[in-house]
Design an enzyme around this catalytic site. Structure first.
Site, PDB file in Angstrom:
ATOM      1  CB  CYS A 186      25.658  56.515 -39.391  1.00 29.54           C
ATOM      2  SG  CYS A 186      26.557  56.288 -37.998  1.00 29.54           S
ATOM      3  CB  CYS A 212      30.921  57.987 -25.704  1.00 29.33           C
ATOM      4  SG  CYS A 212      29.180  57.810 -25.573  1.00 29.33           S
ATOM      5  CB  CYS A 219      26.568  51.677 -23.517  1.00 32.11           C
ATOM      6  SG  CYS A 219      25.436  53.662 -23.100  1.00 32.11           S
ATOM      7  CB  CYS A 251      28.839  50.804 -27.233  1.00 28.64           C
ATOM      8  SG  CYS A 251      28.456  52.483 -28.076  1.00 28.64           S
TER       9      CYS A 251
HETATM   10  N1  SAH Z   1      24.504  57.898 -28.109  1.00 25.78           N
HETATM   11  C1  SAH Z   1      23.849  57.752 -28.666  1.00 25.78           C
HETATM   12  C2  SAH Z   1      24.425  57.644 -30.327  1.00 25.78           C
HETATM   13  C3  SAH Z   1      24.861  56.712 -30.775  1.00 25.78           C
HETATM   14  S1  SAH Z   1      23.656  55.238 -31.336  1.00 25.78           S
HETATM   15  C4  SAH Z   1      22.621  56.475 -28.979  1.00 25.78           C
HETATM   16  O1  SAH Z   1      22.347  55.595 -27.731  1.00 25.78           O
HETATM   17  O2  SAH Z   1      21.753  56.613 -29.031  1.00 25.78           O
HETATM   18  C5  SAH Z   1      24.908  54.190 -31.658  1.00 25.78           C
HETATM   19  C6  SAH Z   1      23.521  52.818 -31.888  1.00 25.78           C
HETATM   20  O3  SAH Z   1      24.362  51.585 -31.809  1.00 25.78           O
HETATM   21  C7  SAH Z   1      22.904  52.931 -30.376  1.00 25.78           C
HETATM   22  O4  SAH Z   1      21.764  52.213 -30.370  1.00 25.78           O
HETATM   23  C8  SAH Z   1      23.520  52.249 -29.274  1.00 25.78           C
HETATM   24  O5  SAH Z   1      22.612  51.398 -28.088  1.00 25.78           O
HETATM   25  C9  SAH Z   1      23.838  50.863 -30.947  1.00 25.78           C
HETATM   26  N2  SAH Z   1      24.947  50.045 -30.056  1.00 25.78           N
HETATM   27  C10 SAH Z   1      26.030  50.053 -29.382  1.00 25.78           C
HETATM   28  N3  SAH Z   1      27.060  48.960 -29.506  1.00 25.78           N
HETATM   29  C11 SAH Z   1      26.113  48.157 -30.233  1.00 25.78           C
HETATM   30  C12 SAH Z   1      26.808  46.866 -30.439  1.00 25.78           C
HETATM   31  N4  SAH Z   1      27.788  46.479 -30.319  1.00 25.78           N
HETATM   32  N5  SAH Z   1      26.139  46.160 -31.496  1.00 25.78           N
HETATM   33  C13 SAH Z   1      24.653  46.452 -32.098  1.00 25.78           C
HETATM   34  N6  SAH Z   1      24.469  48.067 -31.495  1.00 25.78           N
HETATM   35  C14 SAH Z   1      25.196  48.465 -30.426  1.00 25.78           C
END
Ligand code: SAH
Length: 348
Positions: A106, A113, A117, A120
């Site tokens: 990964c 970023c 969101c 995250c």
């Molecule tokens: N910016 C891209 C790549 C990051 S992927 C994207 O958003 O897809 C990281 C993944 O983990 C994304 O699907 C995101 O929504 C998810 N994610 C973020 N925070 C999280 C959390 N606290 N628990 C579980 N999944 C999470």
């Protein structure tokens, strides 16, 4: 003095040209290129079939901005998190996730970023810069080595799900995939690569036009605009309808099924209405849904939904012929799971 150029920003032809203009044989360029990518050399001194004189010449003009794996944390479930130091001392994280049959890397695409969101942890770090193609490539090469060392087999899959939004670093991410899949690089199959995005319609369409063969995942989390916008501000810029339009375009161009990443949170998206909206959305383009376990982070009040709500999602999605998988979290004890990458160790 003029700053030295990172030699990996140069194409093979450009390195060959460099040697020619220096009165040397052009094929030296091919040898150097092989050291830089296939053999992933950290320094010019490793290039044993290049003469001392040419190594001095290279060092006079170029640097190799290789990543340095600075700190390795191991989870009790076998997951490994690398803190990766970049040439300018910034740090990103990448994760190796082993299962008995495969190893997944990964990897990060940006330092921090910009997307904010709410759920995250990476969103708490401000975006500092895009990673170069070679910095992305080096993360994969490092995890490939670790996989061989710890598990005796090569890396099998790559997910662009680390720090950052890959489609906001479009050119470098595409270049990194080109090198990872090229025989001149790691020679991996594009079918084993998944790019995950928050869902930027224009960029998804642009990518669809490029004859790509890797997989696309979209962090959906809700199929209702008002709810998605609350958690993911980007949804106010381009809503679910714009996103669907781009996903349908992607499907027509690539023929591939798209993955939706979806977390179910208590009190946010855990009702029948939320599932019905998701089913309706899923019917419009071939997809599968990955229900991701929520990984708690310190700074918010999001809580994973009850088992019953998740069971309702699974039952109703399956009853409507939508493919659904439940993804267990890995590496939680070392903050290596989805959404937990936040350079915590660096901040102490
Ligand atoms: N910016 C891209 C790549 C990051 S992927 C994207 O958003 O897809 C990281 C993944 O983990 C994304 O699907 C995101 O929504 C998810 N994610 C973020 N925070 C999280 C959390 N606290 N628990 C579980 N999944 C999470």
């Amino acid at each position: 003095m003029q700053e030295k150029k990172d030699i990996r920003a140069l194409s093979k032809a450009a390195i060959c040209d460099f040697f020619e203009t220096q009165g040397e044989k052009a094929f030296r360029g091919k040898q150097v290129y092989e050291w830089l990518w296939k053999k992933n050399a950290h320094s010019f001194d490793e290039m044993t079939n290049i003469s001392k004189k040419l190594i001095v010449l290279l060092k006079t003009h170029f640097v190799i901005n290789h990543i340095a794996v600075d700190k390795i944390q191991k989870s009790k479930d076998g997951t490994i998190k690398n803190a990766v130091k970049l040439y300018d001392d910034l740090v990103v994280e990448s994760v190796m996730i082993p299962t008995p049959s495969r190893t997944t890397a990964c990897i990060s695409s940006q330092v921090g970023c910009s997307l904010a969101c709410e759920f995250c942890a990476t969103a708490l770090l401000k975006r500092q810069r895009n990673l170069t193609a070679s910095e992305i490539y080096d993360q994969v090469a490092a995890i490939n080595k670790e996989s061989l060392l710890y598990h005796g087999h090569k890396l099998s899959n790559i997910v662009y799900m680390g720090m950052g939004e890959p489609l906001l670093n479009y050119a470098n991410v595409m270049e990194s995939i080109k090198m990872i899949t090229s025989e001149e690089g790691l020679g991996m199959s594009p079918r084993r690569i998944t790019l995950s995005t928050v869902g930027l319609p224009k960029m998804i369409k642009k990518m669809a036009d490029e004859d790509v063969r890797f997989n696309l995942a979209v962090s959906l989390h809700s199929a209702i605009d008002s709810i998605r916008s609350k958690m993911m501000p980007i949804n106010d810029v381009s809503n679910l309808e714009d996103l669907m339009d781009a996903l349908q375009y992607w499907h027509v161009k690539t023929g591939n099924r798209i993955t939706f990443e979806y977390v179910v949170w208590k009190g946010i998206n855990d009702t029948r209405k939320d599932v019905d909206a998701l089913i309706k959305y899923c019917k419009r383009v071939p997809v599968k849904v990955n229900l991701i376990e929520y990984n708690a982070i310190d700074s918010n009040d999001f809580v994973q939904a009850d088992k019953e709500a998740i069971a309702m999602y699974i039952n109703l999605l399956e009853a409507n012929n939508v493919i659904v998988n439940v993804r267990r979290s890995r590496g939680k004890d070392i903050d290596a799971a989805c959404g937990q990458l936040a350079n915590k160790e660096e901040k102490v």
